[in-house]
Design a protein around this motif. Structure first.
Motif, PDB file in Angstrom:
ATOM      1  N   ARG A  33       0.875  -1.208  -0.061  1.00 48.67           N
ATOM      2  CA  ARG A  33      -0.005   0.009   0.046  1.00 48.67           C
ATOM      3  C   ARG A  33       0.827   1.318   0.059  1.00 48.67           C
ATOM      4  O   ARG A  33       1.985   1.141  -0.026  1.00 48.67           O
ATOM      5  CB  ARG A  33      -0.956   0.039   1.227  1.00 48.67           C
ATOM      6  N   ASP A  34       0.402   2.447  -0.073  1.00 48.47           N
ATOM      7  CA  ASP A  34       0.812   3.580  -0.116  1.00 48.47           C
ATOM      8  C   ASP A  34       2.038   3.995   1.034  1.00 48.47           C
ATOM      9  O   ASP A  34       3.082   4.287   1.131  1.00 48.47           O
ATOM     10  CB  ASP A  34      -0.091   4.868  -0.350  1.00 48.47           C
ATOM     11  N   ASN A  35       1.229   3.755   2.333  1.00 49.23           N
ATOM     12  CA  ASN A  35       2.056   3.969   3.543  1.00 49.23           C
ATOM     13  C   ASN A  35       2.299   2.674   4.540  1.00 49.23           C
ATOM     14  O   ASN A  35       2.709   2.842   5.626  1.00 49.23           O
ATOM     15  CB  ASN A  35       1.212   4.972   4.269  1.00 49.23           C
ATOM     16  N   GLU A  36       2.278   1.505   3.845  1.00 43.80           N
ATOM     17  CA  GLU A  36       2.263   0.353   4.729  1.00 43.80           C
ATOM     18  C   GLU A  36       2.410  -0.926   3.990  1.00 43.80           C
ATOM     19  O   GLU A  36       1.972  -1.052   2.717  1.00 43.80           O
ATOM     20  CB  GLU A  36       1.196   0.319   5.632  1.00 43.80           C
ATOM     21  N   LEU A  37       3.027  -1.933   4.351  1.00 40.51           N
ATOM     22  CA  LEU A  37       2.864  -3.229   3.934  1.00 40.51           C
ATOM     23  C   LEU A  37       2.243  -4.234   4.801  1.00 40.51           C
ATOM     24  O   LEU A  37       2.265  -4.174   6.128  1.00 40.51           O
ATOM     25  CB  LEU A  37       4.275  -3.897   3.622  1.00 40.51           C
ATOM     26  N   ILE A  38       1.205  -4.954   4.176  1.00 42.27           N
ATOM     27  CA  ILE A  38       0.510  -6.112   4.817  1.00 42.27           C
ATOM     28  C   ILE A  38       1.374  -7.475   4.732  1.00 42.27           C
ATOM     29  O   ILE A  38       1.732  -7.783   3.250  1.00 42.27           O
ATOM     30  CB  ILE A  38      -0.888  -6.268   4.299  1.00 42.27           C
ATOM     31  N   VAL A  39       1.754  -8.135   5.700  1.00 40.08           N
ATOM     32  CA  VAL A  39       2.519  -9.222   5.391  1.00 40.08           C
ATOM     33  C   VAL A  39       2.089 -10.374   6.257  1.00 40.08           C
ATOM     34  O   VAL A  39       1.054 -10.110   7.188  1.00 40.08           O
ATOM     35  CB  VAL A  39       3.985  -9.217   6.056  1.00 40.08           C
ATOM     36  N   SER A  40       2.364 -11.501   5.676  1.00 38.18           N
ATOM     37  CA  SER A  40       1.934 -12.843   6.576  1.00 38.18           C
ATOM     38  C   SER A  40       3.149 -13.277   7.337  1.00 38.18           C
ATOM     39  O   SER A  40       4.096 -13.223   7.143  1.00 38.18           O
ATOM     40  CB  SER A  40       1.739 -14.047   5.462  1.00 38.18           C
ATOM     41  N   THR A  41       2.553 -13.372   8.690  1.00 38.84           N
ATOM     42  CA  THR A  41       3.569 -13.655   9.653  1.00 38.84           C
ATOM     43  C   THR A  41       3.732 -15.160  10.184  1.00 38.84           C
ATOM     44  O   THR A  41       4.663 -15.653  10.791  1.00 38.84           O
ATOM     45  CB  THR A  41       3.175 -12.986  11.253  1.00 38.84           C
ATOM     46  N   GLY A  42       2.842 -15.967   9.319  1.00 35.25           N
ATOM     47  CA  GLY A  42       3.049 -17.365   9.376  1.00 35.25           C
ATOM     48  C   GLY A  42       2.508 -17.735  10.895  1.00 35.25           C
ATOM     49  O   GLY A  42       2.877 -19.046  11.426  1.00 35.25           O
ATOM     50  N   LEU A 100       3.373  -3.583   8.365  1.00 31.42           N
ATOM     51  CA  LEU A 100       4.904  -2.764   8.545  1.00 31.42           C
ATOM     52  C   LEU A 100       4.568  -1.323   8.070  1.00 31.42           C
ATOM     53  O   LEU A 100       4.577  -1.226   6.572  1.00 31.42           O
ATOM     54  CB  LEU A 100       5.410  -3.572   7.454  1.00 31.42           C
ATOM     55  N   PRO A 101       4.649  -0.401   8.995  1.00 31.85           N
ATOM     56  CA  PRO A 101       4.395   0.833   8.424  1.00 31.85           C
ATOM     57  C   PRO A 101       5.362   1.484   7.724  1.00 31.85           C
ATOM     58  O   PRO A 101       6.675   1.169   7.708  1.00 31.85           O
ATOM     59  CB  PRO A 101       4.175   1.632   9.885  1.00 31.85           C
ATOM     60  N   ARG A 102       5.387   2.497   6.835  1.00 34.22           N
ATOM     61  CA  ARG A 102       6.552   3.166   6.062  1.00 34.22           C
ATOM     62  C   ARG A 102       7.474   3.610   7.101  1.00 34.22           C
ATOM     63  O   ARG A 102       8.607   3.760   6.844  1.00 34.22           O
ATOM     64  CB  ARG A 102       5.900   4.196   5.178  1.00 34.22           C
ATOM     65  N   THR A 103       6.905   4.314   8.258  1.00 38.81           N
ATOM     66  CA  THR A 103       7.778   4.799   9.334  1.00 38.81           C
ATOM     67  C   THR A 103       8.739   3.871   9.791  1.00 38.81           C
ATOM     68  O   THR A 103       9.921   4.251  10.375  1.00 38.81           O
ATOM     69  CB  THR A 103       7.148   5.601  10.608  1.00 38.81           C
ATOM     70  N   GLU A 104       8.594   2.676   9.768  1.00 40.60           N
ATOM     71  CA  GLU A 104       9.590   1.696  10.088  1.00 40.60           C
ATOM     72  C   GLU A 104      10.461   1.060   8.936  1.00 40.60           C
ATOM     73  O   GLU A 104      10.847  -0.379   9.091  1.00 40.60           O
ATOM     74  CB  GLU A 104       8.712   0.430  10.957  1.00 40.60           C
ATOM     75  N   ILE A 105      10.427   1.668   8.129  1.00 39.21           N
ATOM     76  CA  ILE A 105      11.221   1.338   6.839  1.00 39.21           C
ATOM     77  C   ILE A 105      12.238   2.485   6.485  1.00 39.21           C
ATOM     78  O   ILE A 105      11.950   3.584   6.608  1.00 39.21           O
ATOM     79  CB  ILE A 105      10.481   0.975   5.588  1.00 39.21           C
ATOM     80  N   ASN A 106      13.589   2.101   6.324  1.00 38.97           N
ATOM     81  CA  ASN A 106      14.427   3.017   5.882  1.00 38.97           C
ATOM     82  C   ASN A 106      14.411   3.568   4.489  1.00 38.97           C
ATOM     83  O   ASN A 106      14.922   2.371   3.663  1.00 38.97           O
ATOM     84  CB  ASN A 106      16.051   2.615   6.154  1.00 38.97           C
ATOM     85  N   ASN A 124      13.851   6.900   1.496  1.00 41.84           N
ATOM     86  CA  ASN A 124      13.539   8.279   1.229  1.00 41.84           C
ATOM     87  C   ASN A 124      12.322   8.644   1.234  1.00 41.84           C
ATOM     88  O   ASN A 124      11.161   7.976   0.659  1.00 41.84           O
ATOM     89  CB  ASN A 124      14.514   8.661   0.204  1.00 41.84           C
ATOM     90  N   ASP A 125      11.932   9.921   1.516  1.00 45.66           N
ATOM     91  CA  ASP A 125      10.481  10.255   1.404  1.00 45.66           C
ATOM     92  C   ASP A 125      10.033  10.475  -0.009  1.00 45.66           C
ATOM     93  O   ASP A 125       8.890  10.262  -0.265  1.00 45.66           O
ATOM     94  CB  ASP A 125      10.442  11.769   2.033  1.00 45.66           C
ATOM     95  N   ASN A 126      10.760  10.628  -0.930  1.00 39.36           N
ATOM     96  CA  ASN A 126      10.185  10.684  -2.452  1.00 39.36           C
ATOM     97  C   ASN A 126      10.217   9.274  -3.191  1.00 39.36           C
ATOM     98  O   ASN A 126      10.001   9.240  -4.453  1.00 39.36           O
ATOM     99  CB  ASN A 126      11.474  11.748  -3.086  1.00 39.36           C
TER     100      ASN A 126
END
Length: 389
Positions: free
Chosen positions: A35-44, A51-57, A59-61
């Motif tokens: 998605r635009d600001n997050e990832l939906i993942v399967s944790t098993g 996984l929010p965008r803010t928790e990913i290294n 760049n803003d652009n």
């Protein structure tokens, strides 16, 4: 057989769905949706992962969809478990940080050299980043030379190594100076191997000292002693050279063990003592200037770089008790060359021998017709005319 496998897969999925996760756990996940600001993942497990965008290294652009794809596997850290919603919040940034600190520990242990870009100037040094982690370079570790303005390093790429490392305190201290010093030493050793006694070299004056001037010879410094700056006497190196001057020098000595190089600015062809025995031949008379009074005589300058000694016994016919009673610095005197040595660069002079004495005319006592007359007869006749009463 296919039906059995299918049943087995279903059982595995049911078993996995019963698994739980806890805060701080590292889990392997698969991307279900970008998605635009997050990832939906399967944790098993029984929990869906966010996984929010803010928790990913990132760049803003940069868009998440440009970096991540569905079904891609990621290793993530559990930040929060929401049991009521059956959701967990995850972080890639924290996992990256853990892995980064492991890599940084390896860099520190191996003393490996790597490149960083200076971000900003702070009190006492500059800040940079390594794999997303802040690192500090003290002003004293920026260069082997004195740094007056730290701002000259902002946005510059520097080769550095880690000299202090504390994972618990998140402390990283870097040094460019140690890297630079090793480079300078390697360049110095290389330059030293190519320098030999008698070589003619081009260099740049780097600093002035009381005893001479230092010259950079493409990576290694050599010294021009005061006595080698000019054929004339030099009291201060700044009389002849200045920092930054391009100079042509000759190597007069090389000590490869101590890494010392002695240089000279003086060219042999300009040596004022060349052909000195003809220029100031024995018996010749010249005018000079008294430049120094000694207990045993005086130094007389014949030209700016050539001086001779007048011994105290060669000043006057009568004995001289004290040189300063007769001569003063700055006096112009005529001197006669008694001895001269080009090899030893010494000239012995005499003032008294340079004085022209009147010669008495005895022609009136010579009888052209009496070829048998003697000099004794002439003196006898002369004495006879004297009134000795």
């Amino acid at each position: 057989m296919n039906k059995e496998l299918s049943m087995e897969d279903m059982l595995n999925e049911v078993e996995a769905s019963m698994k739980s996760v806890r805060k701080g756990q590292i889990v392997k996940c698969k991307i279900v949706s970008v998605r635009d600001n997050e990832l939906i993942v399967s944790t098993g497990s029984m929990f869906d992962g966010i996984l929010p965008r803010t928790e990913i290294n990132i760049n803003d652009n940069v868009e998440l969809k440009d970096i991540f794809k569905e079904d891609e596997e990621l290793e993530l850290l559990v930040l929060h478990v929401n049991t009521s919603e059956n959701e967990v919040t995850l972080s890639k940034k924290r996992i990256d940080s853990i892995n980064t600190w492991k890599e940084l520990q390896e860099l520190y242990n191996s003393k490996e050299i790597f490149e960083v870009k200076v971000k900003e100037v702070v009190k006492g040094g500059v800040i940079t980043e390594i794999k997303g982690e802040r690192a500090f370079i003290p002003a004293s570790q920026l260069s082997v030379r004195f740094v007056k303005d730290l701002n000259e390093f902002v946005s510059k790429d520097l080769k550095v190594k880690i000299i202090e490392f504390d994972k618990e305190k998140k402390k990283i201290v870097l040094s460019r100076r140690e890297v630079e010093a090793a480079e300078v030493e390697a360049k110095k050793n290389s330059a030293l191997e190519s320098i030999n006694k008698g070589d003619k070299k081009h260099g740049v004056v780097t600093r002035i000292a009381k005893f001479g001037a230092f010259v950079d010879l493409d990576g290694i410094e050599g010294l021009i002693h005061l006595s080698e700056l000019s054929w004339r006497k030099v009291k201060d190196a700044s009389e002849v050279v200045s920092v930054g001057d391009a100079v042509e020098v000759y190597v007069i000595d090389v000590d490869k063990e101590s890494k010392k190089i002695a240089l000279t600015l003086k060219e042999a062809k300009d040596n004022p003592w060349n052909n000195i025995e003809n220029k100031y031949a024995k018996g010749s008379v010249h005018e000079g200037t008294v430049v120094k009074i000694l207990d045993f005589g005086a130094l007389v300058e014949l030209e700016p770089t050539v001086k001779g000694l007048v011994h105290i016994s060669q000043i006057e016919e009568e004995p001289v008790a004290k040189v300063s009673n007769v001569l003063n610095v700055g006096d112009k005197v005529k001197v006669k060359v008694l001895q001269v040595s080009e090899e030893n660069q010494k000239i012995s002079l005499s003032i008294k021998e340079a004085i022209e004495r009147p010669v008495e005319d005895l022609s009136e006592f010579v009888d052209d017709n009496d070829s048998m007359g003697t000099l004794a007869d002439l003196f006898k006749e002369k004495l006879g005319k004297l009134d000795l009463k």
